[in-house]
Design a protein around this motif. Structure first.
Motif, short mmCIF file in Angstrom:
data_model
loop_
_atom_site.label_atom_id
_atom_site.label_comp_id
_atom_site.label_asym_id
_atom_site.label_seq_id
_atom_site.Cartn_x
_atom_site.Cartn_y
_atom_site.Cartn_z
N PRO A 41 3.58 8.60 0.88
CA PRO A 41 3.50 7.08 -0.14
C PRO A 41 2.39 6.34 1.14
O PRO A 41 1.84 5.39 0.74
N LYS A 42 2.20 6.54 2.13
CA LYS A 42 1.33 5.97 3.08
C LYS A 42 -0.63 6.03 3.62
O LYS A 42 -0.44 5.15 3.22
N GLY A 43 -0.96 7.35 1.90
CA GLY A 43 -1.74 7.63 2.80
C GLY A 43 -2.25 6.55 1.33
O GLY A 43 -3.51 7.21 0.37
N PHE A 45 3.14 1.00 -6.71
CA PHE A 45 3.22 2.22 -7.34
C PHE A 45 3.28 1.56 -9.22
O PHE A 45 2.55 2.17 -10.25
N ALA A 46 4.31 1.55 -9.05
CA ALA A 46 4.38 0.60 -10.43
C ALA A 46 3.61 -0.45 -11.49
O ALA A 46 3.16 0.10 -12.81
N THR A 50 6.11 0.73 5.99
CA THR A 50 4.78 1.65 6.23
C THR A 50 3.94 0.73 7.15
O THR A 50 2.88 0.89 6.84
N ASP A 51 4.04 -0.45 6.89
CA ASP A 51 3.23 -1.37 6.93
C ASP A 51 3.27 -2.69 7.87
O ASP A 51 4.74 -3.40 6.71
N THR A 52 2.95 -3.25 8.75
CA THR A 52 3.73 -4.22 8.98
C THR A 52 3.96 -5.79 8.80
O THR A 52 4.41 -6.51 8.19
N ASN A 53 2.63 -5.89 8.31
CA ASN A 53 2.17 -6.73 6.90
C ASN A 53 3.20 -6.80 5.66
O ASN A 53 3.23 -8.01 4.68
N ASP A 54 3.75 -6.26 5.08
CA ASP A 54 5.07 -6.04 4.39
C ASP A 54 6.50 -6.22 4.40
O ASP A 54 6.88 -6.57 4.07
N PRO A 92 6.63 18.15 5.53
CA PRO A 92 6.93 16.99 4.87
C PRO A 92 6.38 15.37 5.78
O PRO A 92 5.50 14.69 5.43
N VAL A 93 5.79 15.80 7.24
CA VAL A 93 5.15 14.71 7.72
C VAL A 93 3.49 14.89 7.02
O VAL A 93 2.89 14.20 6.90
N GLY A 94 3.23 15.83 6.63
CA GLY A 94 1.61 15.99 5.39
C GLY A 94 2.10 15.35 4.87
O GLY A 94 0.91 14.31 4.00
N PHE A 95 2.77 15.35 4.08
CA PHE A 95 3.09 14.66 2.29
C PHE A 95 3.60 13.40 2.64
O PHE A 95 2.71 12.27 1.81
N ASP A 96 4.22 12.45 3.26
CA ASP A 96 3.99 11.77 3.45
C ASP A 96 3.01 10.80 4.20
O ASP A 96 2.90 9.79 3.80
N HIS A 97 2.39 11.78 5.00
CA HIS A 97 0.39 10.52 4.99
C HIS A 97 -0.14 10.45 4.07
O HIS A 97 -0.90 9.77 3.89
N ILE A 98 0.51 10.87 2.87
CA ILE A 98 -0.65 11.20 1.22
C ILE A 98 0.48 9.43 0.33
O ILE A 98 -0.19 9.12 0.18
#
Length: 437
Positions: A206-208, A387-388, A61-65, A198-204
């Motif tokens: 794990p991305k938000g 998250f863990a 979700t982030d190119t840093n990863d 799911p687009v809205g949920f995904d923004h929270i």
């Protein structure tokens, strides 16, 4: 181990884990097509640096990863013309990875130019527009489009069609269903509504991360039904207003302004938790104002996906419901995590049962972390760490709260306040990063 050492270790674990998460967020690519009389013209907005570096956009979700994140950053340092030249050389590989079918048969297509636009900021992805021209049999009736998994999500839009143009969101590796070349394949309003949840949920989740921390800031003020519902309701109402206004084009504020202010809002609510024991008279107005701000943040993400013209309202409502479900999921999970500590603090639960529950949860969190080993720098290659590790910190604080239950307001002092401090540190880090770094 002393209580202060346990407390500081938990806060440090949370802060270190979350503060690494930052910019270079991955957004979907957008494909616009026009077709008539056997000629198809396509424009695709992509993250060319990620493709050139070989970043698997479906896995991060982030190119840093990404494992090859350093290669991506090196490409980011090049000029737009350098990237355009490199992509021209990469074109044969890209063409092999792109699927264009007319009535199930491959379409003959060619490179029609590459434009690399300057980034809005050092942290924002740089957009590259690929132009493609192709030919197909004039008697063909349907198109199918897709590309390889590693290129990530693709939004397909059919333009210049008067009757029900097709719009679809494809996960990496998917091929679109056959849609009519002359129109008539648009999803129904109900289908669009369902697709955008799911687009809205995904923004929270794990991305938000910034929105997650803000909602948790509201939660840690008082984990009771009435004050929590008041705050979340005001926040929801406010960001719904600005999300709708921005989506309709009535409000347009640069992300360079909105994103630092969102980080500042996280710091504010978290710091206030340290000093406030409940909702003050003016906190609802502050929460409403911050909700307006976060709505602009949601709108910037929704703009990346776009809203189908003929199903604007269902898409907007679906996205907003997805956001709300994501926020409620965050609050629900955190409530379940601290529930035993709250009950012990209120004298409603057996101490032994509380210790047992958190011992099991802590072991489970540590096991998840152990199964996903990573260095401190690369810990976010696996979203499990994201998250863990913070949850492990919360469980440690809850154990400490039960241990020192004889103190007045043990839960607030040992769980809510340290958690709020950690959230404030992360928000402050993001503010500095978004303004100065």
């Amino acid at each position: 181990m002393s209580f202060l050492r346990v407390l500081s270790s938990a806060v440090l674990l949370w802060f270190t884990t979350l503060s690494i998460a930052g910019a270079h967020e991955v957004f979907p690519s957008i494909l616009n097509l026009r077709a008539d009389d056997g000629i198809i013209l396509i424009e695709i907005d992509v993250n060319a640096e990620a493709m050139l570096a070989g970043v698997d956009l479906s896995a991060v979700t982030d190119t840093n990863d990404a494992e090859n994140g350093d290669d991506y950053d090196s490409l980011r340092a090049l000029t737009p013309q350098d990237i355009a030249d490199r992509f021209d050389a990469y074109w044969p590989t890209f063409a092999d990875n792109l699927t264009l079918l007319a009535d199930g048969e491959p379409i003959s297509f060619r490179d029609n130019g590459t434009i690399v636009y300057p980034a809005e900021s050092e942290e924002a992805p740089r957009e590259t527009r690929l132009s493609i021209a192709g030919t197909y049999p004039e008697d063909a009736t349907t198109f199918e489009i897709g590309w390889i998994t590693e290129y990530g999500m693709l939004i397909v839009r059919q333009n210049d069609i008067g009757i029900a143009p097709y719009t679809g969101t494809l996960a990496g590796g998917e091929i679109s269903p056959p849609f009519l070349i002359n129109g008539g394949s648009a999803l129904t309003g109900w289908q669009v509504f369902v697709d955008y949840i799911p687009v809205g949920f995904d923004h929270i989740v794990p991305k938000g991360l910034d929105h997650i921390l803000f909602v948790l800031g509201l939660f840690f003020l008082a984990a009771r039904f009435r004050p929590l519902i008041i705050q979340i309701s005001l926040f929801t109402l406010a960001h719904t207003i600005t999300l709708a206004l921005a989506a309709l084009g009535y409000v347009n504020i640069s992300g360079a302004i909105v994103e630092p202010l969102i980080a500042a809002s996280i710091v504010f609510v978290a710091v206030e938790n340290v000093f406030a024991r409940g909702i003050s008279r003016w906190r609802p107005f502050i929460i409403f104002g911050f909700g307006l701000l976060h709505g602009l943040g949601f709108a910037s993400v929704l703009a990346e996906f776009g809203l189908p013209d003929q199903s604007f309202v269902p898409a907007l409502i679906g996205f907003n419901i997805g956001v709300e479900v994501g926020q409620l999921a965050v609050v629900t999970v955190m409530f379940l995590c601290v529930w035993q500590a709250l009950r012990v603090d209120r004298g409603e639960n057996e101490v032994g049962q509380g210790f047992a529950v958190y011992a099991v949860l802590l072991v489970a969190a540590i096991a998840l972390i152990a199964l996903n080993p990573a260095s401190m720098v690369m810990m976010l290659e696996s979203p499990v760490w994201l998250f863990a590790a913070p949850l492990a910190g919360v469980f440690i604080l809850c154990i400490a709260s039960i241990q020192f239950r004889d103190q007045v307001e043990a839960y607030r002092k040992i769980v809510a306040i340290p958690s709020s401090i950690a959230i404030a540190f992360v928000g402050a880090y993001w503010f500095v990063e978004r303004v100065f770094l």
